[in-house]
Design an enzyme around this catalytic site. Sequence first.
Site, mmCIF file in Angstrom:
data_model
loop_
_atom_site.group_PDB
_atom_site.id
_atom_site.type_symbol
_atom_site.label_atom_id
_atom_site.label_comp_id
_atom_site.label_asym_id
_atom_site.label_seq_id
_atom_site.Cartn_x
_atom_site.Cartn_y
_atom_site.Cartn_z
ATOM 1 N N ARG A 73 -10.265 -4.520 1.596
ATOM 2 C CA ARG A 73 -9.370 -4.113 3.082
ATOM 3 C C ARG A 73 -8.077 -3.081 2.820
ATOM 4 O O ARG A 73 -8.060 -2.457 3.167
ATOM 5 C CB ARG A 73 -9.123 -6.005 3.591
ATOM 6 C CG ARG A 73 -8.503 -6.085 4.870
ATOM 7 C CD ARG A 73 -7.758 -5.477 5.302
ATOM 8 N NE ARG A 73 -6.477 -6.492 4.547
ATOM 9 C CZ ARG A 73 -4.910 -5.874 4.209
ATOM 10 N NH1 ARG A 73 -5.247 -4.176 5.612
ATOM 11 N NH2 ARG A 73 -3.864 -6.202 3.548
ATOM 12 N N ASP A 74 -7.209 -4.705 2.186
ATOM 13 C CA ASP A 74 -5.806 -3.534 1.929
ATOM 14 C C ASP A 74 -6.396 -1.316 1.877
ATOM 15 O O ASP A 74 -6.123 -0.588 1.707
ATOM 16 C CB ASP A 74 -4.998 -3.974 1.123
ATOM 17 C CG ASP A 74 -3.837 -3.235 1.885
ATOM 18 O OD1 ASP A 74 -3.804 -2.693 2.516
ATOM 19 O OD2 ASP A 74 -3.108 -3.253 0.810
ATOM 20 N N HIS A 125 3.078 -8.498 -3.773
ATOM 21 C CA HIS A 125 1.864 -7.111 -3.393
ATOM 22 C C HIS A 125 2.562 -5.556 -3.815
ATOM 23 O O HIS A 125 3.326 -5.690 -2.561
ATOM 24 C CB HIS A 125 1.880 -7.237 -1.682
ATOM 25 C CG HIS A 125 0.597 -6.301 -1.208
ATOM 26 N ND1 HIS A 125 -0.606 -6.272 -0.460
ATOM 27 C CD2 HIS A 125 1.037 -5.042 -1.608
ATOM 28 C CE1 HIS A 125 -0.922 -4.932 -0.755
ATOM 29 N NE2 HIS A 125 -0.071 -4.314 -0.482
ATOM 30 N N HIS A 166 2.682 -1.484 -4.169
ATOM 31 C CA HIS A 166 1.824 -0.536 -3.947
ATOM 32 C C HIS A 166 2.881 0.658 -5.052
ATOM 33 O O HIS A 166 3.923 0.237 -6.303
ATOM 34 C CB HIS A 166 2.016 0.806 -2.696
ATOM 35 C CG HIS A 166 1.405 0.334 -1.610
ATOM 36 N ND1 HIS A 166 0.322 0.543 -1.331
ATOM 37 C CD2 HIS A 166 1.491 -1.585 -1.099
ATOM 38 C CE1 HIS A 166 0.010 0.188 -0.680
ATOM 39 N NE2 HIS A 166 0.381 -1.107 -0.732
ATOM 40 N N CYS A 219 -1.682 2.333 3.777
ATOM 41 C CA CYS A 219 -1.068 1.808 5.066
ATOM 42 C C CYS A 219 -1.322 2.737 6.365
ATOM 43 O O CYS A 219 -0.683 3.639 6.024
ATOM 44 C CB CYS A 219 0.093 1.022 4.854
ATOM 45 S SG CYS A 219 0.557 0.368 6.552
ATOM 46 N N ASN A 229 -2.287 1.313 -3.805
ATOM 47 C CA ASN A 229 -2.293 -0.170 -4.304
ATOM 48 C C ASN A 229 -2.134 -0.473 -6.032
ATOM 49 O O ASN A 229 -2.504 0.387 -6.204
ATOM 50 C CB ASN A 229 -3.189 -1.469 -4.080
ATOM 51 C CG ASN A 229 -3.065 -1.613 -2.374
ATOM 52 O OD1 ASN A 229 -1.867 -2.254 -2.306
ATOM 53 N ND2 ASN A 229 -4.066 -1.489 -2.029
#
Length: 279
Positions: free
Chosen positions: A17-18, A209, A211, A242, A251
């Site tokens: 997803r991300d 989370h 990056h 993003c 990430n």
Amino acid sequence: MSASTAPFVTIVEVSPRDGLQNEPRLLPAAVKVALVDRLSAAGFRAIEVTSFVSPKAVPQMADAAEVMAAIHRVPGVRYSVLTPNLRGFEAAAAARADAICVFGSASETFSQRNINCSIAESLERFRPVVAAARARGIAVRGTVSCALGCPYEGEIAPAVVARVAGELLAMGCDELSIADTIGIGTPDGTRRVMEAVLAVTEVARLNGHFHDTYGRALANIDACLDLGLRSFDASAAGLGGCPFAPGATGNVATELVLERLAARGFATGIDLAAVREAG
């Protein structure tokens, strides 16, 4: 220390997803399904599969229902999706998502640029989504984005992050993910923000989370581990970014996180070689 006695850390794999949402080209659903299936086989207990959002906003996720219908579900693995509104939630529930995620922001400007509303308005939008999920027994994660810095506003006060986190908990989120959306965080900044959030919740409900824009993600994870956090997002091969956050690179790579955790004596139950192959 044997694997059976080592402290356990949960890795939430977010590459489907991300990771893929920021890819410039549209990938076939079959490729996404194959990635999720490889990750399931690698031993992850939590995989963020896709998002039920407007295809106009994120065309890379337009095949969410098709992907969810085709993945091979492994018992004990939590397959989660992003759902920003009730329409997205209903689609996620129909697709048999095990958990959903709602995204709030600690930055007013980012909130406006990302979902076209203020922080307060976004939280009001999430309330019926969280209530609907809880009514159906679907777990809910609340993410606080830009928690360690914003591409528009710069530094964000830890107290603001804690306030948004507290609101998400109060409306019924089971877990909180504190996100360094643009990878600007430092270990000291990470520690200050997490300590502020720990004033409103217990550490077992927190996830980090990060990056890796400036190569500090692993150091930030170390700071979190020292505070007792045992859940982190990561993305195979460092995929991701993003589309609404200028400057956000990938990430932190799952492979690097697994190596660091192993070096520090933590167990994850994940096959590093299989993750490398999937990446």
